[in-house]
Design a protein around this motif. Structure first.
Motif, short mmCIF file in Angstrom:
data_model
loop_
_atom_site.label_atom_id
_atom_site.label_comp_id
_atom_site.label_asym_id
_atom_site.label_seq_id
_atom_site.Cartn_x
_atom_site.Cartn_y
_atom_site.Cartn_z
N PHE A 214 11.94 38.12 7.45
CA PHE A 214 12.52 36.97 8.13
C PHE A 214 13.89 36.56 7.59
N PRO A 215 14.09 36.51 6.26
CA PRO A 215 15.45 36.23 5.77
C PRO A 215 16.46 37.27 6.27
N LEU A 216 16.06 38.54 6.31
CA LEU A 216 16.95 39.57 6.84
C LEU A 216 17.28 39.31 8.30
N SER A 217 16.28 38.87 9.06
CA SER A 217 16.52 38.64 10.50
C SER A 217 17.55 37.55 10.73
N GLY A 238 10.69 39.11 18.85
CA GLY A 238 9.68 38.33 18.17
C GLY A 238 10.35 37.10 17.59
N GLY A 239 9.59 36.21 16.99
CA GLY A 239 10.17 34.96 16.51
C GLY A 239 10.85 35.04 15.16
N PHE A 240 11.12 36.23 14.66
CA PHE A 240 11.54 36.48 13.27
C PHE A 240 12.48 35.41 12.68
N ALA A 247 16.79 27.87 7.92
CA ALA A 247 17.83 28.90 7.88
C ALA A 247 18.34 29.21 9.29
N TYR A 248 17.39 29.29 10.24
CA TYR A 248 17.78 29.54 11.64
C TYR A 248 18.67 28.42 12.16
N ARG A 249 18.29 27.17 11.86
CA ARG A 249 19.08 26.03 12.32
C ARG A 249 20.53 26.11 11.85
N LYS A 250 20.72 26.48 10.59
CA LYS A 250 22.07 26.53 10.02
C LYS A 250 22.96 27.51 10.80
N VAL A 251 22.35 28.61 11.24
CA VAL A 251 23.12 29.59 12.01
C VAL A 251 23.30 29.11 13.45
N ALA A 252 22.20 28.73 14.10
CA ALA A 252 22.26 28.37 15.52
C ALA A 252 23.13 27.15 15.78
N GLU A 253 23.14 26.20 14.84
CA GLU A 253 23.95 25.00 15.05
C GLU A 253 25.44 25.30 15.11
N LYS A 254 25.88 26.40 14.46
CA LYS A 254 27.28 26.81 14.55
C LYS A 254 27.66 27.19 15.98
N TYR A 255 26.65 27.59 16.77
CA TYR A 255 26.91 28.09 18.12
C TYR A 255 26.30 27.20 19.19
N LYS A 256 25.98 25.95 18.81
CA LYS A 256 25.30 25.06 19.75
C LYS A 256 26.13 24.79 21.00
#
Length: 337
Positions: A214-217, A238-240, A247-256
């Motif tokens: 998951f961290p790799l994903s 998959g939901g990886f 961690a996902y939020r930190k990435v996705a929020e950059k592209y919100k």
């Protein structure tokens, strides 16, 4: 660390096997996930335990598997141990379909009934199990692609993120995505790479393979979106990355802003509660979910029926899908989990 995990699993197996033997007639049915640090498989475990409770002492749900996904070697060892202990039935989600087929030859020789769930064996090995219980995996890909098409009707550049190159279920999902976007059925999974069909092309370096790390994903997602600022679609099978939500939020929020205006179609498989929270927060544009609770629940009843001399379940037995968008997030997930 993996050796330690296997040692603990073997000890648990010995303890449960001894307990079952001392109690006499109780069946011991093993539910074997790809790995045991995954919230998706936790739901299957919960379904298995519910079946155990409802069957009122007739079965023991033995939830056992490798701590990490890896390439499937650890899971094969778990299966070999279960066969050696002569458990009464096995329900397994194969990490490596080819390797699992070889391992399950031993179960067939030992007369141990086997079901697959979540992921199946290769076509040539399907005679080694009575039935597959789970999602029509190709259809997950179809529905992910349809959500992408709604957001990006003119096509564009896509990156597909998969679990493992040897995982039959993820290959089938990838084929569903590719076939739907291309508008043509390919001969076999994982399907023909998109090179411009109906306006769709796969980004350089894609598809990505996480091996359920998951961290790799999340790192793959961040790197890919960073290197491809005009990427039109990012689609995990998959939901990886969402399984470590902060961690996902930190990435996705950059592209919100791109998610909001539809310039980035971020559509993800699975609909676990943590993922639905991310959808409601606007950090994905769609989720296509399975019903792992039902998989764990139904396999126990099916194995019990088979041990009692009743026919095997229909092959395949599909457990359904939930297709969710921000507009339907409050009501889209079906009952059973």
């Amino acid at each position: 660390m993996k050796t330690l995990t296997l040692g603990v699993a073997a000890l648990a197996l010995l303890a449960v096997g001894g307990e079952a033997q001392s109690q006499g007639k109780k069946y011991v049915f093993a539910l074997v996930p790809k790995n045991m640090n995954n919230p998706f498989f936790d739901q299957a475990r919960d379904g298995c335990k519910k079946a155990e409770k409802e069957l009122n002492g007739a079965i023991e749900c033995l939830y056992i598997g490798p701590g990490e996904h890896g390439g499937g070697d650890e899971q094969v060892q778990v299966i070999n141990d279960l066969i050696a202990k002569k458990v009464d039935g096995i329900a397994v989600s194969p990490s490596n379909a080819a390797a699992m087929g070889k391992a399950l030859e031993g179960a067939k020789k030992a007369g141990i009934p086997v079901l697959t769930w979540d992921s199946d064996l290769l076509a040539k090995d399907k005679g080694l199990r009575a039935a597959y219980v789970g999602t029509y995996n190709y259809d997950i890909g179809v529905n992910l692609a349809k959500l992408v098409q709604q957001i990006k009707p003119k096509g564009g550049t896509i990156c597909i993120q998969s679990g493992g190159a040897a995982a039959a279920n993820h290959n089938e999902r990838m084929q569903g995505i590719r076939d739907t976007l291309a508008g043509a059925k390919s001969a076999s999974a994982p399907g023909a790479k998109l090179t411009g069909q109906h306006g769709w092309t796969e980004a350089a370096g894609c598809p990505l393979y996480t091996n359920d790390d998951f961290p790799l994903s999340v790192q793959q997602m961040e790197d890919t979106l960073g290197k491809n600022p005009k990427l039109d679609a990012f689609v995990p099978t998959g939901g990886f990355p969402q399984f470590i939500p902060q961690a996902y939020r930190k990435v996705a929020e950059k592209y919100k802003a791109r998610i909001d205006d539809g310039s980035l179609a971020l559509v993800v498989a699975d609909t676990l509660p943590v993922q639905m929270d991310l959808l409601k927060a606007g950090l994905s544009k769609g989720q296509v979910g399975q019903r792992p609770f039902e998989m764990g629940y139904k396999t126990m009843f099916f194995l019990k029926e088979m041990k009692d001399g009743k026919p095997a379940p229909k092959d395949p037995t599909y457990t359904g899908l939930d297709v969710c968008t921000p507009q339907t997030a409050a009501t889209c997930v079906g009952a059973g989990s």
